[in-house]
Write a protein that holds these residues in place. Structure first.
Motif, PDB file in Angstrom:
ATOM      1  N   ILE A 309      33.213   1.440  82.560  1.00 11.47           N
ATOM      2  CA  ILE A 309      32.763   1.189  81.193  1.00 11.47           C
ATOM      3  C   ILE A 309      33.411  -0.078  80.632  1.00 11.47           C
ATOM      4  O   ILE A 309      32.771  -0.877  79.940  1.00 11.47           O
ATOM      5  CB  ILE A 309      33.048   2.416  80.307  1.00 11.47           C
ATOM      6  N   ALA A 312      31.504  -3.054  81.996  1.00 10.59           N
ATOM      7  CA  ALA A 312      30.209  -3.197  81.313  1.00 10.59           C
ATOM      8  C   ALA A 312      30.395  -3.721  79.891  1.00 10.59           C
ATOM      9  O   ALA A 312      29.642  -4.597  79.432  1.00 10.59           O
ATOM     10  CB  ALA A 312      29.480  -1.860  81.294  1.00 10.59           C
ATOM     11  N   ARG A 317      26.932  -6.514  84.095  1.00 12.90           N
ATOM     12  CA  ARG A 317      26.132  -5.364  84.534  1.00 12.90           C
ATOM     13  C   ARG A 317      26.710  -4.821  85.832  1.00 12.90           C
ATOM     14  O   ARG A 317      26.970  -5.563  86.772  1.00 12.90           O
ATOM     15  CB  ARG A 317      24.669  -5.756  84.734  1.00 12.90           C
ATOM     16  N   THR A 344      28.816   7.145  83.380  1.00 13.13           N
ATOM     17  CA  THR A 344      29.151   5.732  83.233  1.00 13.13           C
ATOM     18  C   THR A 344      27.913   4.858  83.030  1.00 13.13           C
ATOM     19  O   THR A 344      28.033   3.651  82.820  1.00 13.13           O
ATOM     20  CB  THR A 344      29.918   5.234  84.474  1.00 13.13           C
ATOM     21  N   ALA A 345      26.728   5.454  83.118  1.00 11.61           N
ATOM     22  CA  ALA A 345      25.460   4.758  82.877  1.00 11.61           C
ATOM     23  C   ALA A 345      25.280   3.547  83.796  1.00 11.61           C
ATOM     24  O   ALA A 345      24.866   2.474  83.349  1.00 11.61           O
ATOM     25  CB  ALA A 345      25.345   4.334  81.407  1.00 11.61           C
ATOM     26  N   ILE A 346      25.591   3.723  85.075  1.00  7.51           N
ATOM     27  CA  ILE A 346      25.375   2.648  86.051  1.00  7.51           C
ATOM     28  C   ILE A 346      23.897   2.629  86.414  1.00  7.51           C
ATOM     29  O   ILE A 346      23.390   3.593  86.995  1.00  7.51           O
ATOM     30  CB  ILE A 346      26.230   2.868  87.321  1.00  7.51           C
ATOM     31  N   ARG A 416      19.237   5.822  81.885  1.00 11.52           N
ATOM     32  CA  ARG A 416      20.556   5.320  82.280  1.00 11.52           C
ATOM     33  C   ARG A 416      20.625   3.795  82.123  1.00 11.52           C
ATOM     34  O   ARG A 416      21.618   3.244  81.655  1.00 11.52           O
ATOM     35  CB  ARG A 416      20.814   5.731  83.730  1.00 11.52           C
ATOM     36  N   THR A 417      19.562   3.124  82.511  1.00 12.05           N
ATOM     37  CA  THR A 417      19.496   1.668  82.354  1.00 12.05           C
ATOM     38  C   THR A 417      19.572   1.288  80.879  1.00 12.05           C
ATOM     39  O   THR A 417      20.275   0.337  80.495  1.00 12.05           O
ATOM     40  CB  THR A 417      18.196   1.128  82.969  1.00 12.05           C
ATOM     41  N   HIS A 420      23.126   1.587  79.582  1.00 16.87           N
ATOM     42  CA  HIS A 420      23.969   0.507  80.087  1.00 16.87           C
ATOM     43  C   HIS A 420      23.715  -0.776  79.307  1.00 16.87           C
ATOM     44  O   HIS A 420      24.663  -1.500  78.950  1.00 16.87           O
ATOM     45  CB  HIS A 420      23.676   0.279  81.574  1.00 16.87           C
TER      46      HIS A 420
END
Length: 540
Positions: A309, A312, A317, A344-346, A416-417, A420
């Motif tokens: 995180i 990011a 990215r 972690t929204a990868i 998720r994208t 992020h």
């Protein structure tokens, strides 16, 4: 001397980006940097042609033109590499091979018919090859004897040999080697644990060459750990920043780095200032026991989720590599990976089954333990592991297929994208006050407009994502318009993974069935043999 440089085809894999490239009318993600570097090291009085078989076939007249065919490959290229060697031999050509695959398993290149094995790093072994050719030798094997070259002497690659319009990204390399000791990694075997870097002036000369050739898109810094030598990386970035400013930020950059990047805010800021937009992290697993087992100690210094995180939020990215199948791994590893990626929204998470690559510490240990099934390996995501794991392979396989399937559920990956890019959007506001687009954003032209319309049709009309797609896009355009184009491009990348997960499921299930059938026959044969020996044993 006419030299034909041939690069083998990649199989369909996580990295092939087939559906994404199809959307924008490109043939391949990255060019063969190794081969254009080879062409720069070899005598410039020789004549060169280069054909990337990912872009097009080698023509009959090109095979016939060559005096020597040079083929470079990674392990993932194995099938097409061997085919290219055999094709060249059918034309009666001398064949020289090199790269990670021939270096790791030279006997397979010899069996295919290669005449010259130019192994290890070319700065040392290519001059040996040239000397042999010029004295009339028709075969030979050239090794560095453990010596690692000073890459400050490496010339600017011959980018002019490439069909540049076929590629999504160009490649440059700043360093070789990695300071860590991960048990499964072959990078430290091939390039050592002391990162060797080029001078900043060298790297800027390569960028200038690409600029002069008209390149204006993304560049992948192919270092296996870009920050392995942080001091030298900062010197490079310090030199890059004014060059990028003077040239109007013509490139965006992506690279690979260890997760301890998160511990250096200054370094992250310097990367962002030089238009780095994406970094691939070797996360491997959220399980500390497995990280400890595989000696990935650098991932245990800080909580992994906080590190991801932080990176990011700095404006980079995150892409990530994750692995199922470590020794001592507890049940549910696949689910824990899924939960970590979601937390972690990868957006782009590469999940693989563990492979014991040739000559790694892992392969040596497994061979001693009698658990290595094959000394060859394939790092493709559609390949079953090549050793006997410590928990049932059926369980590992089921978890692997399920986590890949769940991670690239269309709605899951879309949301998720989006999460992020909310973090990236905030960083964009802070970092790019004098720039209107984020690093890695695509050019707006008819090709990208067509690709956008296809993504809109699939994700905004046909699929269950339709409502979320429009809500997410509206919020992105309203709050963070500067990252909206980049956001859409990553949504487009998901098309490849949504399709590829079908291939993962099909291939892994087929290979598991074949493995279990073979194991059943082996067990039956062993039981029968034991029974016969028992009956035949004399009575005392």
């Amino acid at each position: 001397m006419n030299i034909l440089l041939v690069y083998p085809r990649f199989p369909q894999s996580f990295w092939s980006f087939d559906k994404t490239l199809e959307l924008v009318g490109l043939k391949a993600q990255l060019p063969p940097l190794g081969l254009v570097t080879v062409a720069a090291i070899l005598p410039q009085t020789w004549d060169y042609k280069l054909v990337d078989r990912n872009v097009r076939e080698v023509r009959d007249d090109e095979w016939r033109w060559a005096d020597i065919v040079i083929i470079s490959a990674m392990i993932v290229h194995r099938v097409d590499f061997l085919d290219a060697v055999q094709t060249a031999k059918r034309y009666g050509k001398l064949v020289a091979v090199g790269g990670p695959y021939p270096t790791a398993i030279p006997q397979e290149s010899e069996a295919a018919g290669a005449d010259f094995l130019v192994l290890d790093e070319g700065e040392i072994t290519l001059p040996m090859f040239v000397e042999a050719v010029e004295r009339g030798d028709r075969s030979g094997t050239f090794r560095s004897g453990g010596e690692k070259p000073d890459v400050t002497s490496t010339p600017v690659p011959r980018y002019d040999l490439l069909e540049m319009d076929a590629y999504a990204e160009m490649s440059v390399q700043f360093s070789r080697g990695c300071p860590f000791q991960c048990e499964f990694c072959d990078i430290i075997v091939l390039y050592g644990r002391k990162p060797r870097t080029k001078d900043p002036e060298q790297l800027l000369a390569e960028l200038q060459c690409l600029y002069d050739l008209g390149w204006r898109r993304s560049i992948f810094m192919v270092d296996d750990n870009f920050i392995g030598n942080k001091r030298n990386v900062k010197l490079l970035l310090k030199a890059m920043k004014p060059w990028m400013e003077e040239h109007g930020y013509p490139f965006s950059f992506a690279t690979e780095a260890s997760v301890d990047l998160a511990q250096d805010p200054e370094l992250m800021q310097m990367m962002v200032d030089c238009n780095f937009g994406t970094v691939f992290l070797g996360i491997e697993t959220p399980d500390d026991e497995s990280l400890n087992m595989t000696k990935k100690f650098q991932n245990m210094r800080d909580p992994l989720s906080e590190s991801v995180i932080s990176i990011a939020q700095a404006g980079l990215r995150v892409m990530a590599g994750l692995i199922v199948g470590f020794d001592g791994e507890k049940s549910g590893a696949g689910r824990r990976i899924y939960e970590f990626v979601e937390q972690t929204a990868i957006p782009t998470a590469l999940v693989s089954m563990l492979q014991a690559l040739p000559d790694t510490a892992l392969s040596h240990r497994l061979e001693k333990e009698g658990r290595l099934l094959s000394k060859s390996a394939d790092i493709n995501q559609t390949t079953l592991m090549n050793f006997v794991p410590t928990r049932p392979i059926e369980e590992i396989t089921e978890e692997y297929i399920q986590v890949f399937w769940d991670l690239y559920d269309p709605l899951t990956v879309l949301n998720r994208t989006f999460r992020h890019f909310l973090m990236l959007g905030e960083a964009q506001k802070r970092n790019y006050k004098n720039r209107t687009t984020s690093a890695g954003a695509p050019d707006v032209n008819w090709v990208t407009i067509r690709a956008f319309l296809i993504v809109v049709w699939r994700q905004g009309v046909l699929r269950k994502t339709r409502l979320r797609f429009w809500i997410n896009l509206a919020i992105m355009l309203w709050r963070y318009p500067a990252v909206a184009a980049n956001y859409i491009s990553v949504c487009a990348q998901a098309e490849h993974f949504i399709d590829f997960r079908q291939l993962v499921r099909q291939n892994i299930e087929e290979q598991l069935a074949a493995y279990l059938e073979a194991k059943k026959l082996t067990d039956q044969t062993a039981a029968t043999t034991a029974s016969v020996e028992s009956v035949a044993m004399p009575v005392s």
